[in-house]
Enzyme design. Sequence first.
Site, PDB file in Angstrom:
ATOM      1  N   ARG A   1      55.947  87.039  10.198  1.00  0.00           N
ATOM      2  CA  ARG A   1      56.493  85.976   9.341  1.00  0.00           C
ATOM      3  C   ARG A   1      57.854  85.512   9.859  1.00  0.00           C
ATOM      4  O   ARG A   1      58.147  84.314   9.844  1.00  0.00           O
ATOM      5  CB  ARG A   1      56.600  86.474   7.889  1.00  0.00           C
ATOM      6  CG  ARG A   1      55.227  86.523   7.191  1.00  0.00           C
ATOM      7  CD  ARG A   1      55.220  87.468   6.005  1.00  0.00           C
ATOM      8  NE  ARG A   1      56.124  87.086   4.949  1.00  0.00           N
ATOM      9  CZ  ARG A   1      56.591  87.932   4.024  1.00  0.00           C
ATOM     10  NH1 ARG A   1      56.216  89.217   4.042  1.00  0.00           N
ATOM     11  NH2 ARG A   1      57.403  87.505   3.094  1.00  0.00           N
TER      12      ARG A   1
ATOM     13  N   ARG B   1      53.418  93.607  -2.121  1.00  0.00           N
ATOM     14  CA  ARG B   1      52.766  92.351  -1.709  1.00  0.00           C
ATOM     15  C   ARG B   1      52.055  92.586  -0.371  1.00  0.00           C
ATOM     16  O   ARG B   1      52.595  93.229   0.519  1.00  0.00           O
ATOM     17  CB  ARG B   1      53.834  91.248  -1.584  1.00  0.00           C
ATOM     18  CG  ARG B   1      53.267  89.859  -1.727  1.00  0.00           C
ATOM     19  CD  ARG B   1      54.369  88.825  -1.803  1.00  0.00           C
ATOM     20  NE  ARG B   1      54.525  88.115  -0.545  1.00  0.00           N
ATOM     21  CZ  ARG B   1      55.348  87.100  -0.365  1.00  0.00           C
ATOM     22  NH1 ARG B   1      56.114  86.676  -1.350  1.00  0.00           N
ATOM     23  NH2 ARG B   1      55.431  86.512   0.801  1.00  0.00           N
TER      24      ARG B   1
ATOM     25  N   LYS C   1      64.115  82.157  -1.793  1.00  0.00           N
ATOM     26  CA  LYS C   1      63.573  80.869  -2.271  1.00  0.00           C
ATOM     27  C   LYS C   1      62.963  81.025  -3.667  1.00  0.00           C
ATOM     28  O   LYS C   1      63.257  80.249  -4.575  1.00  0.00           O
ATOM     29  CB  LYS C   1      62.487  80.348  -1.293  1.00  0.00           C
ATOM     30  CG  LYS C   1      63.007  80.122   0.124  1.00  0.00           C
ATOM     31  CD  LYS C   1      61.926  79.572   1.044  1.00  0.00           C
ATOM     32  CE  LYS C   1      60.744  80.493   1.297  1.00  0.00           C
ATOM     33  NZ  LYS C   1      61.073  81.745   1.999  1.00  0.00           N
TER      34      LYS C   1
ATOM     35  N   ARG D   1      56.627  73.847   6.204  1.00  0.00           N
ATOM     36  CA  ARG D   1      56.840  75.020   7.057  1.00  0.00           C
ATOM     37  C   ARG D   1      56.733  74.707   8.523  1.00  0.00           C
ATOM     38  O   ARG D   1      56.870  75.605   9.351  1.00  0.00           O
ATOM     39  CB  ARG D   1      55.787  76.047   6.722  1.00  0.00           C
ATOM     40  CG  ARG D   1      56.303  77.097   5.782  1.00  0.00           C
ATOM     41  CD  ARG D   1      55.182  78.069   5.556  1.00  0.00           C
ATOM     42  NE  ARG D   1      55.675  79.402   5.457  1.00  0.00           N
ATOM     43  CZ  ARG D   1      56.048  79.966   4.320  1.00  0.00           C
ATOM     44  NH1 ARG D   1      56.008  79.292   3.199  1.00  0.00           N
ATOM     45  NH2 ARG D   1      56.466  81.202   4.312  1.00  0.00           N
TER      46      ARG D   1
ATOM     47  N   ARG E   1      61.202  94.996  -1.796  1.00  0.00           N
ATOM     48  CA  ARG E   1      60.116  94.406  -2.573  1.00  0.00           C
ATOM     49  C   ARG E   1      58.782  95.077  -2.249  1.00  0.00           C
ATOM     50  O   ARG E   1      57.933  95.240  -3.127  1.00  0.00           O
ATOM     51  CB  ARG E   1      60.024  92.900  -2.305  1.00  0.00           C
ATOM     52  CG  ARG E   1      59.027  92.234  -3.240  1.00  0.00           C
ATOM     53  CD  ARG E   1      58.939  90.746  -3.031  1.00  0.00           C
ATOM     54  NE  ARG E   1      58.592  90.462  -1.660  1.00  0.00           N
ATOM     55  CZ  ARG E   1      58.715  89.261  -1.102  1.00  0.00           C
ATOM     56  NH1 ARG E   1      59.195  88.254  -1.799  1.00  0.00           N
ATOM     57  NH2 ARG E   1      58.376  89.071   0.148  1.00  0.00           N
TER      58      ARG E   1
HETATM   59  P1  AP5 Z   1      62.481  86.141  -2.736  1.00  0.00           P
HETATM   60  O1  AP5 Z   1      63.143  85.282  -3.730  1.00  0.00           O
HETATM   61  O2  AP5 Z   1      61.121  86.626  -3.013  1.00  0.00           O
HETATM   62  O3  AP5 Z   1      62.521  85.431  -1.308  1.00  0.00           O
HETATM   63  P2  AP5 Z   1      61.574  84.324  -0.695  1.00  0.00           P
HETATM   64  O4  AP5 Z   1      62.437  83.463   0.164  1.00  0.00           O
HETATM   65  O5  AP5 Z   1      60.796  83.654  -1.767  1.00  0.00           O
HETATM   66  O6  AP5 Z   1      60.672  85.243   0.227  1.00  0.00           O
HETATM   67  P3  AP5 Z   1      59.111  85.291   0.461  1.00  0.00           P
HETATM   68  O7  AP5 Z   1      58.838  86.592   1.075  1.00  0.00           O
HETATM   69  O8  AP5 Z   1      58.357  84.865  -0.757  1.00  0.00           O
HETATM   70  O9  AP5 Z   1      58.995  84.143   1.544  1.00  0.00           O
HETATM   71  P4  AP5 Z   1      57.858  83.736   2.448  1.00  0.00           P
HETATM   72  O10 AP5 Z   1      58.315  82.405   2.931  1.00  0.00           O
HETATM   73  O11 AP5 Z   1      57.539  84.720   3.502  1.00  0.00           O
HETATM   74  O12 AP5 Z   1      56.567  83.729   1.487  1.00  0.00           O
HETATM   75  P5  AP5 Z   1      55.657  82.589   0.867  1.00  0.00           P
HETATM   76  O13 AP5 Z   1      55.160  83.122  -0.405  1.00  0.00           O
HETATM   77  O14 AP5 Z   1      56.298  81.278   0.898  1.00  0.00           O
HETATM   78  O15 AP5 Z   1      63.440  87.376  -2.431  1.00  0.00           O
HETATM   79  C1  AP5 Z   1      63.021  88.445  -1.612  1.00  0.00           C
HETATM   80  C2  AP5 Z   1      63.505  89.764  -2.220  1.00  0.00           C
HETATM   81  O16 AP5 Z   1      64.913  89.785  -2.200  1.00  0.00           O
HETATM   82  C3  AP5 Z   1      63.074  89.964  -3.667  1.00  0.00           C
HETATM   83  O17 AP5 Z   1      62.783  91.320  -3.882  1.00  0.00           O
HETATM   84  C4  AP5 Z   1      64.324  89.537  -4.453  1.00  0.00           C
HETATM   85  O18 AP5 Z   1      64.433  90.206  -5.680  1.00  0.00           O
HETATM   86  C5  AP5 Z   1      65.437  89.924  -3.505  1.00  0.00           C
HETATM   87  N1  AP5 Z   1      66.600  89.041  -3.607  1.00  0.00           N
HETATM   88  C6  AP5 Z   1      66.586  87.678  -3.643  1.00  0.00           C
HETATM   89  N2  AP5 Z   1      67.832  87.183  -3.732  1.00  0.00           N
HETATM   90  C7  AP5 Z   1      68.665  88.255  -3.744  1.00  0.00           C
HETATM   91  C8  AP5 Z   1      70.081  88.389  -3.821  1.00  0.00           C
HETATM   92  N3  AP5 Z   1      70.897  87.320  -3.913  1.00  0.00           N
HETATM   93  N4  AP5 Z   1      70.588  89.636  -3.793  1.00  0.00           N
HETATM   94  C9  AP5 Z   1      69.774  90.727  -3.714  1.00  0.00           C
HETATM   95  N5  AP5 Z   1      68.427  90.662  -3.648  1.00  0.00           N
HETATM   96  C10 AP5 Z   1      67.875  89.431  -3.657  1.00  0.00           C
HETATM   97  O19 AP5 Z   1      54.439  82.542   1.899  1.00  0.00           O
HETATM   98  C11 AP5 Z   1      53.575  83.625   2.070  1.00  0.00           C
HETATM   99  C12 AP5 Z   1      52.471  83.253   3.039  1.00  0.00           C
HETATM  100  O20 AP5 Z   1      51.677  82.192   2.480  1.00  0.00           O
HETATM  101  C13 AP5 Z   1      52.903  82.708   4.400  1.00  0.00           C
HETATM  102  O21 AP5 Z   1      53.199  83.737   5.322  1.00  0.00           O
HETATM  103  C14 AP5 Z   1      51.694  81.880   4.805  1.00  0.00           C
HETATM  104  O22 AP5 Z   1      50.648  82.709   5.270  1.00  0.00           O
HETATM  105  C15 AP5 Z   1      51.255  81.279   3.487  1.00  0.00           C
HETATM  106  N6  AP5 Z   1      51.910  79.982   3.222  1.00  0.00           N
HETATM  107  C16 AP5 Z   1      52.777  79.684   2.206  1.00  0.00           C
HETATM  108  N7  AP5 Z   1      53.182  78.409   2.294  1.00  0.00           N
HETATM  109  C17 AP5 Z   1      52.555  77.887   3.370  1.00  0.00           C
HETATM  110  C18 AP5 Z   1      52.583  76.618   3.997  1.00  0.00           C
HETATM  111  N8  AP5 Z   1      53.365  75.619   3.537  1.00  0.00           N
HETATM  112  N9  AP5 Z   1      51.821  76.435   5.107  1.00  0.00           N
HETATM  113  C19 AP5 Z   1      51.042  77.404   5.604  1.00  0.00           C
HETATM  114  N10 AP5 Z   1      50.982  78.655   5.071  1.00  0.00           N
HETATM  115  C20 AP5 Z   1      51.735  78.875   3.967  1.00  0.00           C
HETATM  116 MG    MG Z   2      58.754  83.565  -2.246  1.00  0.00          MG
END
Ligand code: AP5
Ligand code: MG
Length: 188
Positions: free
Chosen positions: A144, A133, A13, A88, A127
């Site tokens: 997660r 992280r 994402k 979410r 990552r």
């Molecule tokens: P990346 O692009 O970082 O993937 P992502 O989908 O953004 O993954 P996240 O880990 O950020 O998702 P998440 O939903 O757990 O975290 P969030 O920050 O939203 O890619 C991942 C890796 O793969 C990277 O190293 C990248 O380089 C690599 N990659 C990507 N594409 C690739 C490709 N095509 N080929 C090869 N490699 C690739 O949430 C974190 C926390 O915040 C949650 O757990 C929760 O506690 C809180 N939170 C956030 N939003 C809410 C909400 N709406 N409500 C309640 N709590 C929330």
């Molecule tokens: Mg992300």
Amino acid sequence: MRLVLLGAPGSGKGTQATRLKEALRVPHISTGDLLRAAVAAGTPLGQQAKAVMERGELVSDEIVLGMLEERLGQPDTRAGFILDGYPRNLAQANALDALLARLGQPVDIAVQLDVDTELLIQRIAGRAQAEGRADDTPEAVRNRLRVYSDQTAPVIDYYRGRGKLACVFGVGSMDEVLQRVLGAIGAT
Ligand code: AP5
Ligand code: MG
């Protein structure tokens, strides 16, 4: 263009939103990034969210909605936005629709990035080594992924039922996936 990016942890994402904001010229709004910034700044909200995030659980709907509402009130979102990490759960999906209806800016389309679980775990492990992280530990990642399948996956059907879902295969190079997303939203 008002776009919601859906997908499991590690599905890309953030990676795609960074590229899409250039292509579409709209801001990238990540609730995870906003929360991590609040944690890093040590605000009261960040202090509340820190432990919850480190366990890989969801921060309360109320906190996240307040944060999002404030962000969407900023003038740069008038051209549209890419939402990453919100909604979410179904309560958040309903709250978002209500908020955007009030602003007269409904979601145009939700894109689901589809990546199988084994690859998600591999990507996050990569990552974890590169960036450290706080919620990329094996235990938090398990949580997660569980939270995603229990609470977030139903949001996919929410958008499908409203005729607003596009599914994109999220495996391949980052640019290949970008081209698929642009194709799916009719922006090529
Ligand atoms: P990346 O692009 O970082 O993937 P992502 O989908 O953004 O993954 P996240 O880990 O950020 O998702 P998440 O939903 O757990 O975290 P969030 O920050 O939203 O890619 C991942 C890796 O793969 C990277 O190293 C990248 O380089 C690599 N990659 C990507 N594409 C690739 C490709 N095509 N080929 C090869 N490699 C690739 O949430 C974190 C926390 O915040 C949650 O757990 C929760 O506690 C809180 N939170 C956030 N939003 C809410 C909400 N709406 N409500 C309640 N709590 C929330
Ligand atoms: Mg992300």
